[in-house]
Design a protein around this motif. Structure first.
Motif, PDB file in Angstrom:
ATOM      1  N   ILE A  65      44.643  32.156  41.261  1.00 26.02           N
ATOM      2  CA  ILE A  65      43.425  32.774  41.790  1.00 26.02           C
ATOM      3  C   ILE A  65      43.291  32.433  43.269  1.00 26.02           C
ATOM      4  CG2 ILE A  65      40.915  32.704  41.705  1.00 26.02           C
ATOM      5  CD1 ILE A  65      41.106  32.513  38.708  1.00 26.02           C
ATOM      6  N   ILE A  66      43.613  31.189  43.640  1.00 29.15           N
ATOM      7  CA  ILE A  66      43.560  30.808  45.067  1.00 29.15           C
ATOM      8  C   ILE A  66      44.491  31.703  45.874  1.00 29.15           C
ATOM      9  CG2 ILE A  66      44.047  28.978  46.724  1.00 29.15           C
ATOM     10  CD1 ILE A  66      43.343  26.976  44.556  1.00 29.15           C
ATOM     11  N   VAL A  67      45.764  31.826  45.408  1.00 30.39           N
ATOM     12  CA  VAL A  67      46.732  32.658  46.127  1.00 30.39           C
ATOM     13  C   VAL A  67      46.218  34.084  46.260  1.00 30.39           C
ATOM     14  CG1 VAL A  67      49.017  33.693  45.980  1.00 30.39           C
ATOM     15  CG2 VAL A  67      48.725  31.286  45.481  1.00 30.39           C
ATOM     16  N   ASP A  68      45.701  34.616  45.157  1.00 29.62           N
ATOM     17  CA  ASP A  68      45.244  36.003  45.144  1.00 29.62           C
ATOM     18  C   ASP A  68      44.107  36.217  46.137  1.00 29.62           C
ATOM     19  OD1 ASP A  68      45.255  38.627  44.054  1.00 29.62           O
ATOM     20  OD2 ASP A  68      43.381  38.128  43.035  1.00 29.62           O
ATOM     21  N   GLN A  69      43.151  35.286  46.145  1.00 27.40           N
ATOM     22  CA  GLN A  69      42.019  35.444  47.059  1.00 27.40           C
ATOM     23  C   GLN A  69      42.466  35.329  48.510  1.00 27.40           C
ATOM     24  OE1 GLN A  69      38.787  36.199  46.103  1.00 27.40           O
ATOM     25  NE2 GLN A  69      39.729  36.514  44.123  1.00 27.40           N
ATOM     26  N   VAL A  70      43.391  34.391  48.789  1.00 27.46           N
ATOM     27  CA  VAL A  70      43.892  34.249  50.156  1.00 27.46           C
ATOM     28  C   VAL A  70      44.601  35.521  50.597  1.00 27.46           C
ATOM     29  CG1 VAL A  70      45.579  33.040  51.597  1.00 27.46           C
ATOM     30  CG2 VAL A  70      44.075  31.745  50.107  1.00 27.46           C
ATOM     31  N   LEU A  71      45.446  36.067  49.716  1.00 32.44           N
ATOM     32  CA  LEU A  71      46.161  37.305  50.058  1.00 32.44           C
ATOM     33  C   LEU A  71      45.187  38.438  50.314  1.00 32.44           C
ATOM     34  CD1 LEU A  71      49.287  37.557  47.757  1.00 32.44           C
ATOM     35  CD2 LEU A  71      49.194  37.244  50.202  1.00 32.44           C
ATOM     36  N   LYS A  72      44.170  38.550  49.466  1.00 27.47           N
ATOM     37  CA  LYS A  72      43.207  39.642  49.641  1.00 27.47           C
ATOM     38  C   LYS A  72      42.460  39.488  50.955  1.00 27.47           C
ATOM     39  CE  LYS A  72      42.267  41.397  45.059  1.00 27.47           C
ATOM     40  NZ  LYS A  72      41.735  40.919  43.798  1.00 27.47           N
ATOM     41  N   ALA A  73      42.233  38.228  51.378  1.00 30.26           N
ATOM     42  CA  ALA A  73      41.479  38.021  52.602  1.00 30.26           C
ATOM     43  C   ALA A  73      42.326  38.271  53.839  1.00 30.26           C
ATOM     44  CB  ALA A  73      40.912  36.603  52.625  1.00 30.26           C
ATOM     45  N   PHE A  74      43.597  37.817  53.839  1.00 28.55           N
ATOM     46  CA  PHE A  74      44.375  37.851  55.075  1.00 28.55           C
ATOM     47  C   PHE A  74      45.478  38.899  55.100  1.00 28.55           C
ATOM     48  CE2 PHE A  74      42.635  33.552  54.896  1.00 28.55           C
ATOM     49  CZ  PHE A  74      41.974  33.545  56.106  1.00 28.55           C
ATOM     50  N   ALA A  75      45.873  39.423  53.939  1.00 24.99           N
ATOM     51  CA  ALA A  75      46.939  40.440  53.937  1.00 24.99           C
ATOM     52  C   ALA A  75      46.603  41.480  52.890  1.00 24.99           C
ATOM     53  CB  ALA A  75      48.286  39.790  53.667  1.00 24.99           C
ATOM     54  N   TYR A  76      45.549  42.233  53.133  1.00 22.63           N
ATOM     55  CA  TYR A  76      45.032  43.120  52.091  1.00 22.63           C
ATOM     56  C   TYR A  76      46.045  44.188  51.678  1.00 22.63           C
ATOM     57  CZ  TYR A  76      41.808  45.867  49.385  1.00 22.63           C
ATOM     58  OH  TYR A  76      41.212  46.534  48.358  1.00 22.63           O
ATOM     59  N   GLU A  77      46.715  44.785  52.694  1.00 23.16           N
ATOM     60  CA  GLU A  77      47.697  45.839  52.398  1.00 23.16           C
ATOM     61  C   GLU A  77      48.776  45.322  51.449  1.00 23.16           C
ATOM     62  OE1 GLU A  77      47.961  49.112  53.244  1.00 23.16           O
ATOM     63  OE2 GLU A  77      45.855  48.746  53.742  1.00 23.16           O
ATOM     64  N   LEU A  78      49.252  44.111  51.795  1.00 28.89           N
ATOM     65  CA  LEU A  78      50.338  43.530  51.013  1.00 28.89           C
ATOM     66  C   LEU A  78      49.877  43.212  49.594  1.00 28.89           C
ATOM     67  CD1 LEU A  78      53.087  43.136  52.079  1.00 28.89           C
ATOM     68  CD2 LEU A  78      52.614  40.717  52.380  1.00 28.89           C
ATOM     69  N   SER A  79      48.641  42.754  49.465  1.00 27.94           N
ATOM     70  CA  SER A  79      48.160  42.424  48.123  1.00 27.94           C
ATOM     71  C   SER A  79      48.020  43.694  47.290  1.00 27.94           C
ATOM     72  CB  SER A  79      46.846  41.651  48.184  1.00 27.94           C
ATOM     73  OG  SER A  79      45.773  42.521  48.362  1.00 27.94           O
ATOM     74  N   LYS A  80      47.800  44.840  47.950  1.00 26.25           N
ATOM     75  CA  LYS A  80      47.803  46.104  47.207  1.00 26.25           C
ATOM     76  C   LYS A  80      49.220  46.445  46.728  1.00 26.25           C
ATOM     77  CE  LYS A  80      43.738  47.938  46.813  1.00 26.25           C
ATOM     78  NZ  LYS A  80      43.364  46.972  45.808  1.00 26.25           N
ATOM     79  N   THR A  81      50.217  46.193  47.598  1.00 24.74           N
ATOM     80  CA  THR A  81      51.605  46.463  47.206  1.00 24.74           C
ATOM     81  C   THR A  81      52.004  45.600  46.015  1.00 24.74           C
ATOM     82  OG1 THR A  81      51.962  46.530  49.567  1.00 24.74           O
ATOM     83  CG2 THR A  81      53.896  46.819  48.177  1.00 24.74           C
ATOM     84  N   LEU A  82      51.610  44.330  46.059  1.00 27.82           N
ATOM     85  CA  LEU A  82      52.016  43.421  44.986  1.00 27.82           C
ATOM     86  C   LEU A  82      51.228  43.681  43.710  1.00 27.82           C
ATOM     87  CD1 LEU A  82      52.350  40.109  46.989  1.00 27.82           C
ATOM     88  CD2 LEU A  82      54.176  41.481  46.063  1.00 27.82           C
ATOM     89  N   SER A  83      50.081  44.328  43.825  1.00 28.66           N
ATOM     90  CA  SER A  83      49.173  44.678  42.721  1.00 28.66           C
ATOM     91  C   SER A  83      49.123  43.604  41.637  1.00 28.66           C
ATOM     92  CB  SER A  83      49.526  46.053  42.151  1.00 28.66           C
ATOM     93  OG  SER A  83      50.739  46.003  41.435  1.00 28.66           O
ATOM     94  N   VAL A  84      49.421  43.955  40.407  1.00 30.18           N
ATOM     95  CA  VAL A  84      49.233  42.991  39.320  1.00 30.18           C
ATOM     96  C   VAL A  84      50.261  41.860  39.344  1.00 30.18           C
ATOM     97  CG1 VAL A  84      48.230  44.736  37.857  1.00 30.18           C
ATOM     98  CG2 VAL A  84      50.635  44.215  37.654  1.00 30.18           C
ATOM     99  N   PHE A  85      51.276  41.984  40.192  1.00 33.34           N
ATOM    100  CA  PHE A  85      52.343  40.992  40.092  1.00 33.34           C
ATOM    101  C   PHE A  85      51.954  39.632  40.650  1.00 33.34           C
ATOM    102  CE2 PHE A  85      54.429  44.947  39.394  1.00 33.34           C
ATOM    103  CZ  PHE A  85      55.156  44.638  38.266  1.00 33.34           C
ATOM    104  N   VAL A  86      50.898  39.584  41.497  1.00 32.97           N
ATOM    105  CA  VAL A  86      50.367  38.278  41.882  1.00 32.97           C
ATOM    106  C   VAL A  86      49.808  37.592  40.640  1.00 32.97           C
ATOM    107  CG1 VAL A  86      48.692  37.080  43.296  1.00 32.97           C
ATOM    108  CG2 VAL A  86      49.855  39.069  44.202  1.00 32.97           C
ATOM    109  N   GLY A  87      49.033  38.333  39.858  1.00 32.77           N
ATOM    110  CA  GLY A  87      48.475  37.764  38.640  1.00 32.77           C
ATOM    111  C   GLY A  87      49.548  37.335  37.675  1.00 32.77           C
TER     112      GLY A  87
END
Lengths: 255, 215
Positions: B85-107
């Motif tokens: 959850i920490i990783v996911d929130q950090v990604l959403k805050a600082f690299a939003y585009e990338l977190s969209k690309t990774l989608s569910v795979f961060v989870g």
């Protein structure tokens, strides 16, 4: 009704868990050496997915999603707890798996013996958590559809592991280059199967794209059709050879 | 006194080659294949796993004597889920585009078998410092494969690396494209990831014959 049928076939063939999104690959590769164990694990995955996806849908819809808490009262309508979904989903899954294990052990020892050893494996199978996360990100609308999605994804995964286990049992008799034996060739076969499954993508497209899609499908089918008879033929040839040898051996004895 | 004894060094270096989590131990394949169409996504994924596995191994190792063995899987899952959850929130805050690309795979890092595998096999039986090194080593071994696959898929598939056009412009026909080179769009499709990993395994095992399996 139609959307149920569409989702069902889409989840099995087009969005197949193994071939389209690579979920549950670890256990897919580790437990696919024999067909019987593969069937056991596949059945367990179908069962657990069909239970946990609808459960997590309820959690998502009434607790986690944006504004989901509005049933408590208008002052709760602004809450968005979706950042908690990972931890709640995985807790649900782990608890469910443990619960299922206890219940099955109590009421059906026979089923427990065939399914039981796979259940702890399943708690950490990406296919299960992936099913819930995709359910969330694809915004599945009703409880019935969520159940349908879980069941169909499970069946898709079951099909995949059953096929690869059958192929791996046969490939033992082939002359694979030594460095590729075992894991390497399994990867490559899975890749080829995934290319084959891509041809199912033409099933649901409508209008102008249909023509192209149909072409792809037939091409995919052809390769499969061609490969099957050759395998059967070689088998028959081997049998004939064996029979010939036996005959000559008997003949030799009689003479 | 040296910071790392010889044994400690092997804890880090072994997973990079002869005990690689992906190609030898067969752990953590799911995420390795799904997000490697771009080099950038592969690198971010590798760093996320490095963080989760390094910290998670230390936490589990510190708690190893107080976790009841019957419910250890649930405890481990909760620890990983919190870290992810920490990783996911950090990604959403600082690299939003990338977190969209990774989608569910961060989870899906939560159920990445490398993490549970290392917890079970190492962190439950060793001290925090060793567990930390083991976590870093295995995550690095995972990252190496991810970066190799991502490198080839992006280079051959779209002719770019990290988004930069290294082979020239395919539309303006500059660089390599001026002599008739074409991008192989097939490399961007998911099945090719499997085949690329298969080829990596092939190369690795033909270089080190001791790793060859029976059938």
């Amino acid at each position: 009704m139609l959307e149920h049928i569409e989702l069902f076939f889409k989840s099995i063939f087009i969005d197949n868990m193994v071939f389209a999104t690579f979920l549950g690959m670890c256990s897919y590769l580790a437990v696919s050496k024999k067909v019987t164990t593969a069937v056991g694990l596949g059945a367990a995955v179908i069962f657990v997915l069909a239970v946990t996806v609808p459960l997590n849908w309820l959690l998502d819809h009434y607790l986690l999603a944006d504004g989901a808490l509005s049933w408590l009262g208008p002052e709760y309508a602004d809450y968005n707890l979706s950042f908690l979904s990972f931890i709640l989903f995985i807790a649900t899954i782990a608890t469910m798996v443990q619960l299922v294990e206890i219940v099955v052990e109590k009421f059906s020892p026979a089923l427990y013996n065939s399914l039981g050893i796979f259940l702890p494996l399943i708690a950490v199978n990406c296919a299960i958590l992936g099913g819930s996360l995709f359910m969330q990100s694809r915004d599945i609308q009703t409880f019935g559809l969520a159940f349908n999605y879980g069941l169909a994804s499970g069946i898709g995964w079951f099909l995949a592991i059953l096929t690869i286990a059958a192929i791996r049992e046969k490939i033992r008799y082939s002359n694979v280059p030594p460095p590729l034996r075992g894991l390497g060739i399994t990867f490559i076969i899975t890749g080829l199967m995934a290319i084959g499954f891509m041809s199912f993508g033409g099933m649901l497209t409508g209008g102008e794209e249909t023509e192209e899609a149909v072409e792809q499908t037939t091409a995919g089918d052809k390769t499969i059709d061609e490969s099957r008879p050759t395998a059967a033929e070689t088998k028959e040839l081997k049998k004939e050879e064996l029979e010939k040898q036996e005959v000559s051996y008997n003949d030799a004895l009689n003479q | 006194m040296a910071l790392l004894s010889k044994k400690d060094t092997s804890l880090i270096l072994d997973p990079l080659t002869d005990n690689n989590p992906i190609t030898i131990q067969v752990l953590g394949i799911c995420s390795a294949l799904a997000i490697t169409a771009e080099l950038k996504a592969s690198i971010v994924m590798a760093i996320s796993v490095l963080f989760v596995l390094g910290v998670g191994n230390v936490v589990i190792s510190l708690m190893r004597n107080i976790i009841p063995s019957k419910i250890r899987i649930i405890v481990q899952l909760i620890v990983v889920a919190a870290l992810v959850i920490i990783v996911d929130q950090v990604l959403k805050a600082f690299a939003y585009e990338l977190s969209k690309t990774l989608s569910v795979f961060v989870g899906l890092i939560i159920t990445n078998c490398i993490i549970m595998g290392r917890f079970e096999a190492f962190a439950l039986g060793n001290g925090p410092w060793k567990s930390f090194l083991d976590g870093i080593g295995n995550a690095a071994g995972y990252g190496v494969i991810l970066v190799i696959v991502g490198f080839f898929r992006e280079l051959l598939g779209s002719g770019t690396l990290m988004g930069y056009k290294v082979l020239g412009d395919p539309i303006a026909k500059t660089g390599l494209y001026s002599i008739g080179y074409e991008n192989n769009g097939f490399m961007l499709l998911s099945p090719m990831a499997l085949i690329v990993v298969g080829i990596i395994i092939w190369v690795q095992r033909s270089r080190n014959r001791a790793l060859i399996e029976e059938n």
